[in-house]
Enzyme design. Structure first.
Site, mmCIF file in Angstrom:
data_model
loop_
_atom_site.group_PDB
_atom_site.id
_atom_site.type_symbol
_atom_site.label_atom_id
_atom_site.label_comp_id
_atom_site.label_asym_id
_atom_site.label_seq_id
_atom_site.Cartn_x
_atom_site.Cartn_y
_atom_site.Cartn_z
ATOM 1 N NE ARG A 1 52.919 11.682 -22.073
ATOM 2 C CZ ARG A 1 53.072 11.470 -20.767
ATOM 3 N NH1 ARG A 1 52.047 11.076 -20.033
ATOM 4 N NH2 ARG A 1 54.240 11.672 -20.195
ATOM 5 N NE ARG B 1 54.256 11.421 -14.350
ATOM 6 C CZ ARG B 1 54.989 11.662 -15.427
ATOM 7 N NH1 ARG B 1 56.287 11.837 -15.318
ATOM 8 N NH2 ARG B 1 54.430 11.707 -16.619
ATOM 9 C CE LYS C 1 62.102 12.153 -20.799
ATOM 10 N NZ LYS C 1 61.055 11.113 -20.759
ATOM 11 N NE ARG D 1 52.674 15.055 -16.730
ATOM 12 C CZ ARG D 1 53.889 14.875 -17.249
ATOM 13 N NH1 ARG D 1 54.964 14.972 -16.476
ATOM 14 N NH2 ARG D 1 54.046 14.576 -18.517
HETATM 15 P P1 AP5 Z 1 59.522 10.481 -14.229
HETATM 16 O O1 AP5 Z 1 60.886 10.660 -13.695
HETATM 17 O O2 AP5 Z 1 58.495 11.523 -13.946
HETATM 18 O O3 AP5 Z 1 59.578 10.128 -15.787
HETATM 19 P P2 AP5 Z 1 59.922 11.046 -17.043
HETATM 20 O O4 AP5 Z 1 60.791 10.268 -17.958
HETATM 21 O O5 AP5 Z 1 60.412 12.393 -16.605
HETATM 22 O O6 AP5 Z 1 58.459 11.114 -17.645
HETATM 23 P P3 AP5 Z 1 57.617 12.292 -18.297
HETATM 24 O O7 AP5 Z 1 56.251 11.687 -18.516
HETATM 25 O O8 AP5 Z 1 57.645 13.551 -17.504
HETATM 26 O O9 AP5 Z 1 58.285 12.474 -19.629
HETATM 27 P P4 AP5 Z 1 57.648 12.914 -20.900
HETATM 28 O O10 AP5 Z 1 58.831 12.964 -21.748
HETATM 29 O O11 AP5 Z 1 56.528 12.138 -21.437
HETATM 30 O O12 AP5 Z 1 56.866 14.250 -20.499
HETATM 31 P P5 AP5 Z 1 57.299 15.761 -20.470
HETATM 32 O O13 AP5 Z 1 56.878 16.295 -19.178
HETATM 33 O O14 AP5 Z 1 58.707 15.933 -20.923
HETATM 34 O O15 AP5 Z 1 58.975 9.059 -13.684
HETATM 35 C C1 AP5 Z 1 57.684 8.585 -14.015
HETATM 36 C C2 AP5 Z 1 57.074 7.853 -12.811
HETATM 37 O O16 AP5 Z 1 57.845 6.695 -12.536
HETATM 38 C C3 AP5 Z 1 57.072 8.682 -11.505
HETATM 39 O O17 AP5 Z 1 55.914 8.404 -10.784
HETATM 40 C C4 AP5 Z 1 58.326 8.194 -10.735
HETATM 41 O O18 AP5 Z 1 58.160 8.308 -9.347
HETATM 42 C C5 AP5 Z 1 58.369 6.743 -11.201
HETATM 43 N N1 AP5 Z 1 59.735 6.234 -11.268
HETATM 44 C C6 AP5 Z 1 60.834 6.870 -11.755
HETATM 45 N N2 AP5 Z 1 61.918 6.072 -11.676
HETATM 46 C C7 AP5 Z 1 61.465 4.885 -11.133
HETATM 47 C C8 AP5 Z 1 62.111 3.660 -10.813
HETATM 48 N N3 AP5 Z 1 63.417 3.452 -11.017
HETATM 49 N N4 AP5 Z 1 61.344 2.658 -10.287
HETATM 50 C C9 AP5 Z 1 60.012 2.826 -10.076
HETATM 51 N N5 AP5 Z 1 59.347 3.977 -10.365
HETATM 52 C C10 AP5 Z 1 60.084 4.996 -10.888
HETATM 53 O O19 AP5 Z 1 56.395 16.359 -21.638
HETATM 54 C C11 AP5 Z 1 54.994 16.462 -21.525
HETATM 55 C C12 AP5 Z 1 54.431 17.014 -22.818
HETATM 56 O O20 AP5 Z 1 55.000 18.314 -23.096
HETATM 57 C C13 AP5 Z 1 54.713 16.212 -24.086
HETATM 58 O O21 AP5 Z 1 53.791 15.140 -24.242
HETATM 59 C C14 AP5 Z 1 54.563 17.281 -25.155
HETATM 60 O O22 AP5 Z 1 53.205 17.574 -25.405
HETATM 61 C C15 AP5 Z 1 55.183 18.501 -24.500
HETATM 62 N N6 AP5 Z 1 56.637 18.606 -24.762
HETATM 63 C C16 AP5 Z 1 57.637 18.591 -23.840
HETATM 64 N N7 AP5 Z 1 58.824 18.695 -24.437
HETATM 65 C C17 AP5 Z 1 58.586 18.776 -25.764
HETATM 66 C C18 AP5 Z 1 59.422 18.858 -26.903
HETATM 67 N N8 AP5 Z 1 60.763 18.893 -26.790
HETATM 68 N N9 AP5 Z 1 58.844 18.897 -28.120
HETATM 69 C C19 AP5 Z 1 57.501 18.886 -28.264
HETATM 70 N N10 AP5 Z 1 56.649 18.780 -27.230
HETATM 71 C C20 AP5 Z 1 57.187 18.724 -25.984
#
Ligand code: AP5
Length: 212
Positions: A170, A126, A13, A159
């Protein structure tokens, strides 16, 4: 165009949001990034969120919704990509009310889909820059110099919540609390699914095609 990028942890994402923002004049609203900034700046919000995030649990709805409401108050008519929000049906309902209140409509929810084993290897591999937040991967996108950000020269780290034991929690939380949000948007006729496998560029081409 106002979008939600939806999908499991590690599905891409953030990566796809960055590409969309580069191409289109849109505001990237990542609730995960907002919380990480709050933690870095040691704000009250950061203190409230940290223990949930470190354990891989969702931050309570009322905290997240309050934070997103503040962002929307300062959007000034700019198009947006929501990344990581909504993550529960209660958050989706709150977003509908909020959009209604500010007179903005949501155009599409794009859900990226990647098999579970690939999600785990994307997350464990990552690395992120502790200065500017740039995202790397030890195999698919390593920094030019190991441990150093290409963009700002700061250190590149793992992270806390990308450790294997936290990833499991998660992914379970995604299945139990976030996946049901799919049905919410399917009922609104706004949900589409995009294959998130293949290279970043291949996925981006599919996303753009989906957006027309
Ligand atoms: P990346 O693009 O970073 O993936 P992502 O989907 O953004 O993953 P996140 O882990 O950031 O999402 P998340 O939803 O778990 O965490 P968030 O930060 O929102 O890609 C991942 C890896 O893959 C990277 O290394 C990238 O280079 C690689 N990659 C990407 N595309 C690729 C491809 N095509 N091929 C190969 N490699 C690729 O949330 C963190 C925490 O915050 C949550 O756990 C929760 O505690 C809290 N939080 C956030 N939002 C909320 C909410 N709305 N409600 C409650 N708690 C929340």
């Amino acid at each position: 165009m106002n979008l939600i990028l939806f999908g499991a942890p590690g599905v891409g994402k953030g990566t796809q949001s960055a590409l969309l923002v580069e191409k289109l004049d849109m505001r990237h609203i990542s609730t995960g990034d907002l919380f990480r900034n709050a933690i870095k700046n040691e704000t009250e919000l950061g203190k409230k969120a940290q223990s949930y995030m470190d354990a891989g649990n969702l931050v309570p709805d009322e905290i997240v919704i309050g934070m997103v409401e503040e962002v929307f108050e300062n959007l000034n008519g700019q198009s947006f990509i929501l990344d990581g929000f909504p993550r529960t049906t209660a958050q989706a309902e709150a977003l509908e009310k909020l959009l209604d209140k500010v007179g903005i409509s949501l155009d599409k929810v794009i859900s990226l889909k990647v098999p579970q084993d690939e999600l785990v290897s994307r997350l464990t591999g990552r690395r992120v820059c502790k200065g500017c937040g740039a995202v790397y991967h030890i195999e698919s996108k390593p920094p030019k110099q190991e441990g150093v950000c290409d963009l700002c020269g700061e250190g590149v780290i793992q992270r806390e919540d990308d450790k294997e034991e936290v990833i499991k929690t998660r992914l379970e939380n995604y299945e139990n609390s976030t996946r049901p949000v799919k049905e919410f948007y399917q009922n609104l006729g706004k949900f589409t699914e995009v294959d998130g496998t293949g290279s970043t560029e291949e996925v981006f081409a599919r996303v753009q095609q989906n957006l027309g």
